[in-house]
Design an enzyme around this catalytic site. Structure first.
Site, PDB file in Angstrom:
ATOM      1  CB  CYS A  41       5.305  -1.727  -4.601  1.00 39.00           C
ATOM      2  SG  CYS A  41       5.428  -2.751  -6.081  1.00 39.00           S
ATOM      3  CD  GLU A  48      -0.441   1.409  -0.676  1.00 41.82           C
ATOM      4  OE1 GLU A  48      -1.194   1.545  -1.653  1.00 41.82           O
ATOM      5  OE2 GLU A  48       0.741   1.820  -0.644  1.00 41.82           O
TER       6      GLU A  48
END
Length: 392
Positions: free
Chosen positions: A201, A235
């Site tokens: 993130c 990711e």
């Protein structure tokens, strides 16, 4: 920010043993700040500053946060305890990120928590980045995740953060002759990732966007990966905005490696030059030979992303059953001009406070000593053990 539609791209890697790997580039999960994406978009299509996205959730109970001297409009809902979402404003301590309902509570708050916390891993003239363990500083990291959800649409992890490391971006300012540090954003990554993700993130708060802090965090995530002598990437899947951000970085990093302008690539080329002095193939200063695997290791970028980017830039061709990279200087400079790739490093390598910065690690140097002559070959066969591919 104006966004361009991103079509799914299927990348197929063939090697001499006819093995195939596929990678689908799809918009989706990871959120990346808008200022990082601007470099990949025409100027007329990008907007910076603290403007909220078109998809803002106007039904959120918290309309605004007060963080230090900044008043920032919230974009999305965040799962703060219900009693803290009853008013339009939320007051947050900029040191410990504790949240409060009323201004008087913030004024009465005497923060005794250590600040900054964690260990410093990077510092330049305007910023400093600290590494914080989610297991050791649980409450602080939970508060940070709740705060970030106000600006990220699809963030899902708020409390189970013991398996993550957080890299906190603090911006320097001088107030009354005294140096102060202001929380500006962060990126996180799993401590152990089976898929070799080096970023889970990333957030840059709206007041600090448009200053390339997003690209600084992305570049730092790859530098940390490279210093670990491995490769990685974000990711998956990427959001549309995240795709633009990473494509911008991948283009810049790989072009600089091909031109020999990155620290690791320059060290590799010096090593290659010394090996060539005793090789039957005469060395030419303008000649650089890389395999896909070598490019991946020098940049820390996963080989799937290396291949995707080279195909995206039309720098790779299929010749005699093998992938070949075209790295003539004039070809690369033409691509830089046409794609408006901004060369140069966002991080100051002298500011890295961990690992090695200006050259390769001992392990990487040893690996080059063992495989360097295989990479050079006769100018045509190159390091097939890296990926089953070749590049020249």
């Amino acid at each position: 920010m104006g966004q361009q539609a991103v079509k799914s791209k299927q990348v197929t890697v063939h090697n001499k043993a006819s093995k195939t790997r596929t990678r689908s580039k799809k918009p989706g999960k990871i959120e990346v700040d808008s200022d990082a994406a601007e470099e990949a978009l025409p100027e007329s299509e990008s907007k910076i500053g603290s403007e909220s996205p078109k998809s803002i959730d106007h039904n959120t109970e918290i309309q605004r946060i007060i963080l230090g001297k900044y008043s920032i409009a919230a974009w999305y809902k965040s799962p703060y305890p219900s009693e803290y979402g009853q008013g339009p404003d939320l007051y947050i301590c900029e040191r410990c990120l504790k949240y409060m309902r009323h201004r008087r509570s913030l004024e009465a708050h005497r923060c005794e928590d250590p600040f900054p916390r964690g260990r410093a891993i990077y510092e330049d003239a305007s910023t400093v980045v600290y590494e914080v363990d989610g297991k050791e500083h649980t409450l602080y990291c939970q508060n940070m995740c709740l705060l970030s959800k106000l600006f990220l649409d699809q963030k899902t992890i708020y409390y189970d953060i013991g398996g993550f490391l957080f890299y906190i971006l603090l911006v320097k300012s001088v107030v009354g002759g005294r140096l102060e540090l202001c929380f500006a954003g962060y990126f996180s990554k799993e401590k152990t990732s089976v898929e070799r993700n080096n970023l889970a993130c990333i957030l840059v708060l709206p007041p600090f966007r448009g200053q390339n802090y997003g690209q600084l965090l992305i570049e730092l995530s790859y530098e940390l990966t490279r210093l670990e002598n491995t490769t990685g990437g974000p990711e998956q899947p990427l959001s549309s905005q995240g795709f633009h951000s990473y494509r911008s970085y991948w283009r810049r990093a790989l072009v600089q490696a091909l031109l020999g302008r990155s620290h690791a690539a320059a060290a590799y080329l010096r090593r290659s030059s010394r090996l060539m002095e005793t090789h039957t193939h005469r060395w030419d200063d303008s000649q650089r030979i890389f395999s896909l695997g070598r490019l991946s290791r020098l940049t820390g970028i996963r080989i799937e992303d290396v291949l995707f980017t080279l195909e995206d830039l039309d720098l790779i061709q299929f010749w005699r059953g093998r992938h070949v990279v075209c790295i003539a200087d004039e070809t690369i400079q033409k691509v830089v001009s046409e794609k408006r790739i901004q060369l140069g490093h966002r991080i100051d390598y002298d500011g890295l406070l961990v690992g090695c910065s200006n050259d390769m690690s001992d392990d990487m140097s040893e690996a080059l000593s063992e495989t360097g002559s295989e990479d050079l070959g006769d100018g045509h066969e190159t390091d097939q053990g890296d990926s089953g591919e070749e590049s020249q």
